[in-house]
Design a protein around this motif. Structure first.
Motif, mmCIF file in Angstrom:
data_model
loop_
_atom_site.group_PDB
_atom_site.id
_atom_site.type_symbol
_atom_site.label_atom_id
_atom_site.label_comp_id
_atom_site.label_asym_id
_atom_site.label_seq_id
_atom_site.Cartn_x
_atom_site.Cartn_y
_atom_site.Cartn_z
ATOM 1 N N ALA A 82 0.809 -1.222 0.000
ATOM 2 C CA ALA A 82 0.000 0.000 0.000
ATOM 3 C C ALA A 82 0.835 1.262 0.000
ATOM 4 N N ASN A 83 2.022 1.241 0.594
ATOM 5 C CA ASN A 83 2.893 2.418 0.549
ATOM 6 C C ASN A 83 3.350 2.710 -0.875
ATOM 7 N N ARG A 84 3.320 1.694 -1.725
ATOM 8 C CA ARG A 84 3.662 1.861 -3.136
ATOM 9 C C ARG A 84 2.435 2.237 -3.956
ATOM 10 N N THR A 85 1.325 1.551 -3.718
ATOM 11 C CA THR A 85 0.161 1.716 -4.580
ATOM 12 C C THR A 85 -0.809 2.794 -4.106
ATOM 13 N N GLY A 86 -0.804 3.087 -2.797
ATOM 14 C CA GLY A 86 -1.716 4.096 -2.268
ATOM 15 C C GLY A 86 -3.086 3.570 -1.898
ATOM 16 N N ARG A 87 -3.269 2.242 -1.886
ATOM 17 C CA ARG A 87 -4.555 1.666 -1.494
ATOM 18 C C ARG A 87 -4.316 0.476 -0.572
ATOM 19 N N MET A 88 -5.106 0.392 0.480
ATOM 20 C CA MET A 88 -4.917 -0.629 1.497
ATOM 21 C C MET A 88 -4.902 -2.043 0.910
ATOM 22 N N PHE A 89 -3.940 -2.845 1.364
ATOM 23 C CA PHE A 89 -3.814 -4.247 0.972
ATOM 24 C C PHE A 89 -3.741 -4.425 -0.543
ATOM 25 N N THR A 90 -3.145 -3.483 -1.209
ATOM 26 C CA THR A 90 -3.052 -3.552 -2.670
ATOM 27 C C THR A 90 -1.595 -3.647 -3.097
ATOM 28 N N GLY A 91 -1.294 -4.683 -3.892
ATOM 29 C CA GLY A 91 0.042 -4.826 -4.427
ATOM 30 C C GLY A 91 0.976 -5.672 -3.601
ATOM 31 N N ASP A 92 0.439 -6.478 -2.676
ATOM 32 C CA ASP A 92 1.302 -7.393 -1.920
ATOM 33 C C ASP A 92 0.574 -8.715 -1.715
ATOM 34 N N ARG A 93 1.280 -9.705 -1.184
ATOM 35 C CA ARG A 93 0.696 -11.046 -1.091
ATOM 36 C C ARG A 93 -0.400 -11.138 -0.043
ATOM 37 N N SER A 94 -0.291 -10.343 1.004
ATOM 38 C CA SER A 94 -1.377 -10.326 1.989
ATOM 39 C C SER A 94 -2.667 -9.860 1.330
ATOM 40 N N GLY A 95 -2.547 -8.822 0.514
ATOM 41 C CA GLY A 95 -3.705 -8.320 -0.201
ATOM 42 C C GLY A 95 -4.249 -9.318 -1.207
ATOM 43 N N ALA A 105 -16.516 -14.195 -1.238
ATOM 44 C CA ALA A 105 -17.631 -13.927 -0.327
ATOM 45 C C ALA A 105 -18.639 -12.935 -0.902
ATOM 46 N N GLY A 106 -18.354 -12.368 -2.076
ATOM 47 C CA GLY A 106 -19.284 -11.446 -2.710
ATOM 48 C C GLY A 106 -19.099 -9.987 -2.336
ATOM 49 N N TYR A 107 -18.009 -9.673 -1.639
ATOM 50 C CA TYR A 107 -17.763 -8.285 -1.242
ATOM 51 C C TYR A 107 -16.949 -7.511 -2.281
ATOM 52 N N ALA A 108 -16.264 -8.199 -3.181
ATOM 53 C CA ALA A 108 -15.428 -7.543 -4.190
ATOM 54 C C ALA A 108 -15.841 -8.006 -5.581
ATOM 55 N N ASN A 109 -15.687 -7.125 -6.560
ATOM 56 C CA ASN A 109 -16.101 -7.452 -7.924
ATOM 57 C C ASN A 109 -15.035 -8.207 -8.698
ATOM 58 N N GLN A 110 -13.832 -8.325 -8.122
ATOM 59 C CA GLN A 110 -12.756 -9.057 -8.784
ATOM 60 C C GLN A 110 -11.795 -9.572 -7.708
ATOM 61 N N PRO A 111 -11.035 -10.631 -8.023
ATOM 62 C CA PRO A 111 -10.157 -11.235 -7.023
ATOM 63 C C PRO A 111 -8.775 -10.621 -6.954
ATOM 64 N N ASP A 112 -8.475 -9.661 -7.817
ATOM 65 C CA ASP A 112 -7.129 -9.094 -7.904
ATOM 66 C C ASP A 112 -7.112 -7.635 -7.473
ATOM 67 N N SER A 113 -5.995 -7.247 -6.891
ATOM 68 C CA SER A 113 -5.820 -5.852 -6.474
ATOM 69 C C SER A 113 -4.372 -5.455 -6.723
#
Length: 235
Positions: A82-95, A105-113
Motif C-alpha cells: 500500500a505504501n507503493r500503490t496508495g490503497r490498502m492491501f493492494t500490491g502485496d501477497r497479503s492483499g 464472499a461477494g464483497y469484491a467485484n474481482q479477485p485481484d488488487s
C-alpha cells in the motif's frame, strides 16, 4: 460505543464527504517524523521489482463502500504494498489473499488488487488500518498508533450501516477493543467473536501475512470462513 465515535455519528455531514475529507488529511499528514522518514525513504529506495513504479509514499486512507456493514481492520500499510500503490492491501501477497477471499464472499467485484486504477470495487465492505503510514519492521510505536487513531475513529463513525468488525491479527484486535469495547479484552483467536459497544460484532482472523500463509497457520478455507460468518452476522 466510544463517546467520540457516537458524537461523530450525530454530527456527520454525510458518509462520503467525511470519508473523502479523511482521505485527503491522511495523505497530507506528517505528524510522525519516524514514519514520514521511513515511508519516503522506501519510496526512493525502491524494491528492484518495482523500480519503475512511482511510490505513493504517503499516508494511506481506508477504501471501500461508504454503506459498508463490514469493516476489515489491518495493522498498517505494507512498505512495498500500500505504501507503493496508495490503497490498502493492494500490491502485496497479503492483499492477494484478502481480496480473493472478499471476492469469493461477494464483497469484491474481482479477485485481484494491483493498483488504485485496476477497477476493484467493494460492496458492503470497507478496509482500513489504525496506522496509516508504513512503519519500520511493521511495528508502529504506541505514540504513533495513538496519533493516528483519530483518522480511523472518523472512518468508523461515518460507516453508519456498520455491523461487523473483522480484525486481522492481535494488534488490530487490541486497537479496536480499546476504541469500541467494554471490560477486559477477550482472548484473540481465529474466528473468535465478541460484542462491541453499539451492538457491533468483533470477529477475529489471523492476519494473511506471508508468515501465516506460508506456514499454513492461515489457509484460504479458514479465511473464507471468516467472511462467511461476517456475512451471516450482518444479514
Amino acid at each position: 460505543m466510544n463517546a467520540n465515535v457516537a458524537c461523530s455519528l450525530v454530527e456527520s455531514p454525510g458518509r462520503r464527504r467525511v470519508l473523502d475529507e479523511v482521505a485527503v488529511e491522511v495523505a497530507a499528514c506528517r505528524t510522525c517524523p519516524r514514519l514520514v522518514e521511513w515511508r519516503e525513504r522506501i519510496g526512493r529506495e525502491k524494491r528492484a521489482a518495482y523500480r519503475d513504479d512511482e511510490y505513493w509514499a504517503r499516508g494511506v486512507p481506508g477504501f471501500g463502500d461508504p454503506d459498508a456493514h463490514l469493516v476489515v481492520v489491518g495493522l498498517a500499510p505494507a512498505a512495498h504494498g500500500a505504501n507503493r500503490t496508495g490503497r490498502m492491501f493492494t500490491g502485496d501477497r497479503s492483499g492477494d489473499w484478502l481480496y480473493r477471499a472478499l471476492y469469493r464472499a461477494g464483497y469484491a467485484n474481482q479477485p485481484d488488487s494491483t493498483g488504485r486504477d485496476d477497477g476493484l470495487v467493494l460492496t458492503g465492505a470497507w478496509i482500513t488500518s489504525p496506522v496509516k503510514c508504513a512503519p519500520p519492521d511493521n511495528k508502529p510505536m504506541p505514540a504513533e498508533r495513538d496519533a493516528c487513531m483519530p483518522f480511523m475513529r472518523r472512518e468508523l463513525a461515518a460507516l453508519e450501516a456498520l455491523k461487523v468488525v473483522v480484525v486481522l491479527g492481535g494488534f488490530a484486535q487490541q486497537v479496536v477493543w480499546r476504541e469500541l469495547g467494554s471490560g477486559p479484552r477477550p482472548r484473540f483467536g481465529h474466528l473468535a467473536e465478541a460484542t462491541l459497544d453499539g451492538g457491533l460484532t468483533l470477529l477475529c482472523s489471523y492476519h494473511p501475512s506471508q508468515q501465516n500463509t506460508f506456514t499454513g497457520r492461515l489457509t484460504e478455507p479458514m479465511l473464507d470462513a471468516v467472511f462467511a460468518r461476517a456475512s451471516e452476522l450482518s444479514s
